[in-house]
Design a protein around this motif. Structure first.
Motif, mmCIF file in Angstrom:
data_model
loop_
_atom_site.group_PDB
_atom_site.id
_atom_site.type_symbol
_atom_site.label_atom_id
_atom_site.label_comp_id
_atom_site.label_asym_id
_atom_site.label_seq_id
_atom_site.Cartn_x
_atom_site.Cartn_y
_atom_site.Cartn_z
ATOM 1 N N GLN A 3 25.573 -13.930 -7.621
ATOM 2 C CA GLN A 3 24.897 -13.155 -6.580
ATOM 3 C C GLN A 3 23.536 -12.712 -7.132
ATOM 4 O O GLN A 3 23.409 -12.413 -8.323
ATOM 5 N N ASN A 4 22.546 -12.659 -6.260
ATOM 6 C CA ASN A 4 21.211 -12.205 -6.661
ATOM 7 C C ASN A 4 21.209 -10.679 -6.704
ATOM 8 O O ASN A 4 20.589 -10.001 -5.882
ATOM 9 N N ALA A 5 21.956 -10.162 -7.660
ATOM 10 C CA ALA A 5 22.137 -8.715 -7.813
ATOM 11 C C ALA A 5 21.785 -8.326 -9.243
ATOM 12 O O ALA A 5 21.676 -9.179 -10.131
ATOM 13 N N VAL A 50 21.554 -4.853 -4.810
ATOM 14 C CA VAL A 50 22.200 -5.964 -4.112
ATOM 15 C C VAL A 50 21.387 -6.369 -2.880
ATOM 16 O O VAL A 50 20.631 -5.555 -2.333
ATOM 17 N N PRO A 51 21.532 -7.616 -2.413
ATOM 18 C CA PRO A 51 20.960 -7.990 -1.113
ATOM 19 C C PRO A 51 21.603 -7.154 -0.014
ATOM 20 O O PRO A 51 22.798 -6.870 -0.053
ATOM 21 N N MET A 52 20.799 -6.800 0.983
ATOM 22 C CA MET A 52 21.320 -5.986 2.081
ATOM 23 C C MET A 52 21.822 -6.826 3.249
ATOM 24 O O MET A 52 22.439 -6.302 4.160
ATOM 25 N N SER A 53 21.562 -8.125 3.211
ATOM 26 C CA SER A 53 22.058 -8.992 4.290
ATOM 27 C C SER A 53 22.310 -10.374 3.735
ATOM 28 O O SER A 53 21.930 -10.689 2.605
ATOM 29 N N ILE A 65 31.427 -7.119 -5.829
ATOM 30 C CA ILE A 65 30.241 -7.585 -5.122
ATOM 31 C C ILE A 65 30.548 -8.933 -4.475
ATOM 32 O O ILE A 65 31.103 -9.827 -5.120
ATOM 33 N N PHE A 66 30.197 -9.073 -3.184
ATOM 34 C CA PHE A 66 30.389 -10.350 -2.516
ATOM 35 C C PHE A 66 29.519 -11.416 -3.193
ATOM 36 O O PHE A 66 28.350 -11.188 -3.464
ATOM 37 N N PRO A 67 30.069 -12.616 -3.461
ATOM 38 C CA PRO A 67 29.288 -13.677 -4.095
ATOM 39 C C PRO A 67 28.385 -14.391 -3.090
ATOM 40 O O PRO A 67 28.585 -14.293 -1.877
ATOM 41 N N ASP A 68 27.389 -15.114 -3.626
ATOM 42 C CA ASP A 68 26.544 -15.934 -2.756
ATOM 43 C C ASP A 68 27.015 -17.392 -2.716
ATOM 44 O O ASP A 68 26.433 -18.217 -2.018
ATOM 45 N N LYS A 69 28.083 -17.699 -3.485
ATOM 46 C CA LYS A 69 28.692 -19.026 -3.454
ATOM 47 C C LYS A 69 30.210 -18.847 -3.422
ATOM 48 O O LYS A 69 30.740 -18.052 -4.186
ATOM 49 N N LYS A 70 30.882 -19.574 -2.563
ATOM 50 C CA LYS A 70 32.337 -19.443 -2.454
ATOM 51 C C LYS A 70 33.061 -20.546 -3.209
ATOM 52 O O LYS A 70 32.538 -21.650 -3.402
ATOM 53 N N VAL A 99 24.136 -6.635 -15.826
ATOM 54 C CA VAL A 99 24.584 -7.805 -15.076
ATOM 55 C C VAL A 99 23.441 -8.281 -14.191
ATOM 56 O O VAL A 99 22.737 -7.466 -13.588
ATOM 57 N N SER A 100 23.267 -9.601 -14.110
ATOM 58 C CA SER A 100 22.273 -10.169 -13.201
ATOM 59 C C SER A 100 22.760 -11.515 -12.699
ATOM 60 O O SER A 100 23.852 -11.974 -13.054
ATOM 61 N N SER A 101 21.947 -12.181 -11.896
ATOM 62 C CA SER A 101 22.339 -13.444 -11.279
ATOM 63 C C SER A 101 22.519 -14.546 -12.313
ATOM 64 O O SER A 101 21.745 -14.650 -13.276
#
Length: 238
Positions: A164-166, A235-238, A121-126, A150-152
């Protein structure tokens, strides 16, 4: 509501002798421009690994990696100092690759094949500090109800954490049982992998290892045709 169906037989397949790999999304030598990702979900591999075989040391960065052994035992070591951690069936492993990590994954058994899902899953922070965790989940806790795996990292839900907000969750349903799933946000989508069994949702019939992506909705309902085990990846879609 929008849906996209991925049938089991349409997945990418690679036979490496020691590895039988099924790819829900484009991966390695399998490329399908219509199957690159589902929102922030980039990889869902369904791998069967021969006894004592596996993946030698290799690098990752800026990816949230979740591994779910379905049968057998995985062993893992990495550049964070983890030395052949055993990940048994019933456990889930997460690794935030972040700024960079190297790891090895092997079948820990000498006489048994290993079957696992690996999810990227792509992260929301690099470039975060790499991290590793694993946890055991009791099967009885998902009988007829969602079990959060699993959650954020930013919320207090039970389960393991990723950047990630997943949300990844499992449920085991009996024959002819109905279930309604509520999404975190209408900006999210849910990719449902049928671990075993069969069910129907939005006039679509899904069998073992079939998957369906559902988005542009706040909830949906499904009904099983037989005893069924499902994995939800929201997962977020965008």
């Amino acid at each position: 509501m929008k849906t996209i169906v991925h049938k089991a037989e349409d997945r990418g397949y690679a036979n490496h002798g020691w590895l039988q790999a099924n790819h829900s999304f484009s991966f390695a030598n399998f490329f399908n421009p219509e199957k690159v990702q589902f929102g922030a979900l980039r990889v869902l591999n369904d791998d069967i690994i021969a006894p004592s075989m596996g993946f030698s040391t290799h690098p990752h960065d800026n990816m949230e990696i979740i591994t779910i052994p379905l049968k057998g035992t995985l062993k893992h070591k990495d550049s964070m100092g983890n030395k052949w951690e055993m990940v048994e069936t019933g456990e889930v492993q997460v690794m935030s690759a972040g700024s960079g990590v190297q790891h090895s994954e092997m079948n820990a058994k000498t006489d048994e094949y290993l079957n696992l899902f690996q999810i990227w899953i792509f992260p929301d922070k690099k470039n975060v500090n790499p991290r590793y965790d694993q946890k055991h989940f009791n099967a009885e806790d998902r009988q007829g109800k969602l079990q959060t795996l699993v959650s954020s990292i930013d919320n207090n839900d039970e389960g393991l954490k990723i950047h990630q907000n997943a949300k990844l969750s499992r449920i085991d349903l009996s024959k002819d049982e109905s279930f309604t799933y509520n999404l975190i946000s209408e900006n999210h989508g849910v990719y449902i992998m049928t671990i075993s069994g069969s069910f129907s949702v939005e006039n679509n019939q899904l069998e073992s290892r079939d998957a369906i992506g559902i988005y542009d909705t706040k909830d949906f309902s499904l009904k099983t045709k037989e005893d069924t085990q499902l994995l939800f990846i929201e997962v977020p879609m965008s």
